[in-house]
Design an enzyme around this catalytic site. Sequence first.
Site, PDB file in Angstrom:
ATOM      1  N   SER A   9      -4.896  31.728 119.354  1.00  0.00           N
ATOM      2  CA  SER A   9      -4.125  32.944 119.061  1.00  0.00           C
ATOM      3  C   SER A   9      -4.850  33.683 117.937  1.00  0.00           C
ATOM      4  O   SER A   9      -5.685  33.088 117.238  1.00  0.00           O
ATOM      5  CB  SER A   9      -2.692  32.597 118.663  1.00  0.00           C
ATOM      6  OG  SER A   9      -2.679  31.673 117.588  1.00  0.00           O
ATOM      7  N   GLU A  11      -4.519  36.657 114.663  1.00  0.00           N
ATOM      8  CA  GLU A  11      -3.633  37.367 113.739  1.00  0.00           C
ATOM      9  C   GLU A  11      -4.271  38.671 113.263  1.00  0.00           C
ATOM     10  O   GLU A  11      -5.460  38.713 112.940  1.00  0.00           O
ATOM     11  CB  GLU A  11      -3.363  36.452 112.537  1.00  0.00           C
ATOM     12  CG  GLU A  11      -2.456  37.074 111.499  1.00  0.00           C
ATOM     13  CD  GLU A  11      -2.000  36.068 110.452  1.00  0.00           C
ATOM     14  OE1 GLU A  11      -1.638  34.924 110.827  1.00  0.00           O
ATOM     15  OE2 GLU A  11      -2.034  36.421 109.270  1.00  0.00           O
ATOM     16  N   THR A  42       0.999  40.686 110.775  1.00  0.00           N
ATOM     17  CA  THR A  42       1.623  40.364 109.489  1.00  0.00           C
ATOM     18  C   THR A  42       2.611  41.451 109.069  1.00  0.00           C
ATOM     19  O   THR A  42       2.622  42.567 109.602  1.00  0.00           O
ATOM     20  CB  THR A  42       0.568  40.181 108.376  1.00  0.00           C
ATOM     21  OG1 THR A  42      -0.140  41.412 108.214  1.00  0.00           O
ATOM     22  CG2 THR A  42      -0.398  39.064 108.712  1.00  0.00           C
ATOM     23  N   ALA A  45       5.832  41.912 102.479  1.00  0.00           N
ATOM     24  CA  ALA A  45       7.106  41.767 101.781  1.00  0.00           C
ATOM     25  C   ALA A  45       7.289  42.984 100.879  1.00  0.00           C
ATOM     26  O   ALA A  45       6.329  43.501 100.329  1.00  0.00           O
ATOM     27  CB  ALA A  45       7.107  40.487 100.962  1.00  0.00           C
ATOM     28  N   HIS A  70       5.295  38.835 112.411  1.00  0.00           N
ATOM     29  CA  HIS A  70       5.656  38.043 111.239  1.00  0.00           C
ATOM     30  C   HIS A  70       6.868  38.737 110.627  1.00  0.00           C
ATOM     31  O   HIS A  70       7.014  39.952 110.720  1.00  0.00           O
ATOM     32  CB  HIS A  70       4.528  38.035 110.201  1.00  0.00           C
ATOM     33  CG  HIS A  70       3.292  37.319 110.658  1.00  0.00           C
ATOM     34  ND1 HIS A  70       2.455  36.649 109.792  1.00  0.00           N
ATOM     35  CD2 HIS A  70       2.749  37.162 111.889  1.00  0.00           C
ATOM     36  CE1 HIS A  70       1.443  36.129 110.476  1.00  0.00           C
ATOM     37  NE2 HIS A  70       1.590  36.423 111.737  1.00  0.00           N
ATOM     38  N   ARG A 100       8.669  33.365 103.872  1.00  0.00           N
ATOM     39  CA  ARG A 100       9.318  33.880 102.677  1.00  0.00           C
ATOM     40  C   ARG A 100       8.650  35.185 102.261  1.00  0.00           C
ATOM     41  O   ARG A 100       9.307  36.169 101.961  1.00  0.00           O
ATOM     42  CB  ARG A 100       9.197  32.866 101.532  1.00  0.00           C
ATOM     43  CG  ARG A 100       9.920  33.334 100.282  1.00  0.00           C
ATOM     44  CD  ARG A 100       9.543  32.524  99.067  1.00  0.00           C
ATOM     45  NE  ARG A 100       8.187  32.810  98.623  1.00  0.00           N
ATOM     46  CZ  ARG A 100       7.649  32.319  97.519  1.00  0.00           C
ATOM     47  NH1 ARG A 100       8.346  31.483  96.767  1.00  0.00           N
ATOM     48  NH2 ARG A 100       6.418  32.635  97.160  1.00  0.00           N
ATOM     49  N   ASP A 102       5.621  37.201  99.681  1.00  0.00           N
ATOM     50  CA  ASP A 102       5.385  37.299  98.235  1.00  0.00           C
ATOM     51  C   ASP A 102       5.674  38.732  97.835  1.00  0.00           C
ATOM     52  O   ASP A 102       5.109  39.653  98.422  1.00  0.00           O
ATOM     53  CB  ASP A 102       3.912  36.993  97.913  1.00  0.00           C
ATOM     54  CG  ASP A 102       3.581  35.542  98.182  1.00  0.00           C
ATOM     55  OD1 ASP A 102       4.289  34.669  97.654  1.00  0.00           O
ATOM     56  OD2 ASP A 102       2.617  35.299  98.936  1.00  0.00           O
ATOM     57  N   HIS A 142       1.333  24.538  98.857  1.00  0.00           N
ATOM     58  CA  HIS A 142       1.613  25.906  98.407  1.00  0.00           C
ATOM     59  C   HIS A 142       1.443  25.975  96.889  1.00  0.00           C
ATOM     60  O   HIS A 142       1.869  25.066  96.177  1.00  0.00           O
ATOM     61  CB  HIS A 142       3.043  26.287  98.827  1.00  0.00           C
ATOM     62  CG  HIS A 142       3.383  27.709  98.532  1.00  0.00           C
ATOM     63  ND1 HIS A 142       3.991  28.103  97.362  1.00  0.00           N
ATOM     64  CD2 HIS A 142       3.152  28.842  99.250  1.00  0.00           C
ATOM     65  CE1 HIS A 142       4.149  29.424  97.386  1.00  0.00           C
ATOM     66  NE2 HIS A 142       3.656  29.890  98.511  1.00  0.00           N
ATOM     67  N   GLN A 205     -14.814  38.392  99.110  1.00  0.00           N
ATOM     68  CA  GLN A 205     -13.462  38.623  99.616  1.00  0.00           C
ATOM     69  C   GLN A 205     -12.746  37.278  99.848  1.00  0.00           C
ATOM     70  O   GLN A 205     -11.591  37.090  99.472  1.00  0.00           O
ATOM     71  CB  GLN A 205     -13.601  39.381 100.934  1.00  0.00           C
ATOM     72  CG  GLN A 205     -12.324  39.844 101.558  1.00  0.00           C
ATOM     73  CD  GLN A 205     -12.585  40.344 102.983  1.00  0.00           C
ATOM     74  OE1 GLN A 205     -13.415  39.799 103.718  1.00  0.00           O
ATOM     75  NE2 GLN A 205     -11.878  41.386 103.372  1.00  0.00           N
ATOM     76  N   PHE A 209      -9.266  35.892  98.012  1.00  0.00           N
ATOM     77  CA  PHE A 209      -8.106  35.441  98.802  1.00  0.00           C
ATOM     78  C   PHE A 209      -7.746  34.005  98.460  1.00  0.00           C
ATOM     79  O   PHE A 209      -6.586  33.652  98.324  1.00  0.00           O
ATOM     80  CB  PHE A 209      -8.490  35.396 100.284  1.00  0.00           C
ATOM     81  CG  PHE A 209      -8.263  36.653 101.047  1.00  0.00           C
ATOM     82  CD1 PHE A 209      -7.791  37.802 100.454  1.00  0.00           C
ATOM     83  CD2 PHE A 209      -8.523  36.661 102.413  1.00  0.00           C
ATOM     84  CE1 PHE A 209      -7.596  38.950 101.193  1.00  0.00           C
ATOM     85  CE2 PHE A 209      -8.334  37.809 103.166  1.00  0.00           C
ATOM     86  CZ  PHE A 209      -7.874  38.945 102.557  1.00  0.00           C
ATOM     87  N   HIS A 259      -5.379  29.025 115.452  1.00  0.00           N
ATOM     88  CA  HIS A 259      -4.890  30.385 115.159  1.00  0.00           C
ATOM     89  C   HIS A 259      -5.918  31.063 114.257  1.00  0.00           C
ATOM     90  O   HIS A 259      -6.162  30.602 113.137  1.00  0.00           O
ATOM     91  CB  HIS A 259      -3.526  30.280 114.464  1.00  0.00           C
ATOM     92  CG  HIS A 259      -2.930  31.601 114.083  1.00  0.00           C
ATOM     93  ND1 HIS A 259      -2.289  32.417 114.994  1.00  0.00           N
ATOM     94  CD2 HIS A 259      -2.843  32.247 112.892  1.00  0.00           C
ATOM     95  CE1 HIS A 259      -1.835  33.503 114.375  1.00  0.00           C
ATOM     96  NE2 HIS A 259      -2.171  33.428 113.099  1.00  0.00           N
TER      97      HIS A 259
END
Length: 280
Positions: A9, A11, A42, A45, A70, A100, A102, A142, A205, A209, A259
């Site tokens: 898959s 993203e 994506t 938030a 998402h 959740r 960020d 996490h 980059q 990340f 993924h």
Amino acid sequence: MGNPTTPISFEFFPPQTPEGASKLTAARQRLAAFQPEFFSVTFGAGGSTQDRTLETIRLIHSEGHSAAPHLSCVGSTRENIRGLLHIYKDMGIKRIVALRGDLPSGMASIGEFQYANELVSFIRAQTGEHFHIEVAAYPEFHPQAKSARDDMLNYKRKINAGANSAITQYFYNADAYFRFVDETRKLGVEAPVVPGIMPIVRYSQLARFSDMCGAEIPRWMRKTMEGYGDDVESVQNFGLDVVTELCEKLIAGGAPALHFYTLNQAKASIDILQRLGYHA
Ligand code: FAD
């Protein structure tokens, strides 16, 4: 020869400009030829990109591909999430990646959800078994987790709330993934854990990340890529070797799917897939 049997898959993030949108359409056409299980998009938030996620999902769905939005809950309200769930359900979307999220720094943590397990429960309460729900998993843990054990238990809580499977944060150490899967099984959690694969395109980059999300770039990889300096081609060739080997180990060790975090570029993922023996 047929394609390898491990499903794949891809993203994307929602493009911000018309040029970005047409580049993404071109990338998607190239990637679609590899017959992915789904394309996911994506969701930012705290506002800005949320409408663009819906638009991008509409477009992918209208092209006849399986599209998975998402959905992140921090900073959102029940009403807002309920609205989106019903739009997706009415469109015929069948899979959601529940997170959740960020909040952007400086934004206070208002909103009615604190953790992803609450979102998973809410989706099940609102839409029953309609959606296949994916959640995030962290083989290297996490960054905000109190402890490794706590993070595992929080992962279990998300699955128990009704999630079907998980996609991991990216990692370059296959052992961390295998160990994570073993630990979930010891906790009695059988949900498939799909490794998230980050192709290497630009070192600076990737380093940025990785600092933010707690994914480790092993020292030997960092040192090698730092040594290449501005020689982007060498970084990419090295990345292709390393990530292909990682995928081979994951497939050999029984990973249920792969993924790819495409960052809206087709080439880096396609190079890896072709090395693995997939073809369009
Ligand atoms: P949670 O599972 O809620 O966990 C967050 C932290 O809280 C962890 O440290 C956990 O151990 C702890 N925790 C969890 N539940 C509890 C509890 N009940 N009590 C106490 N502590 C708890 N972000 C976006 O904004 N948009 C996206 O589209 C997006 N897509 C992603 C896709 C994947 C596959 C992955 C791996 C990440 C994605 N992210 C996205 C990033 C993600 O939102 C962040 O990593 C975020 O910090 C955590 O989200 P989560 O769903 O894992 O949170």
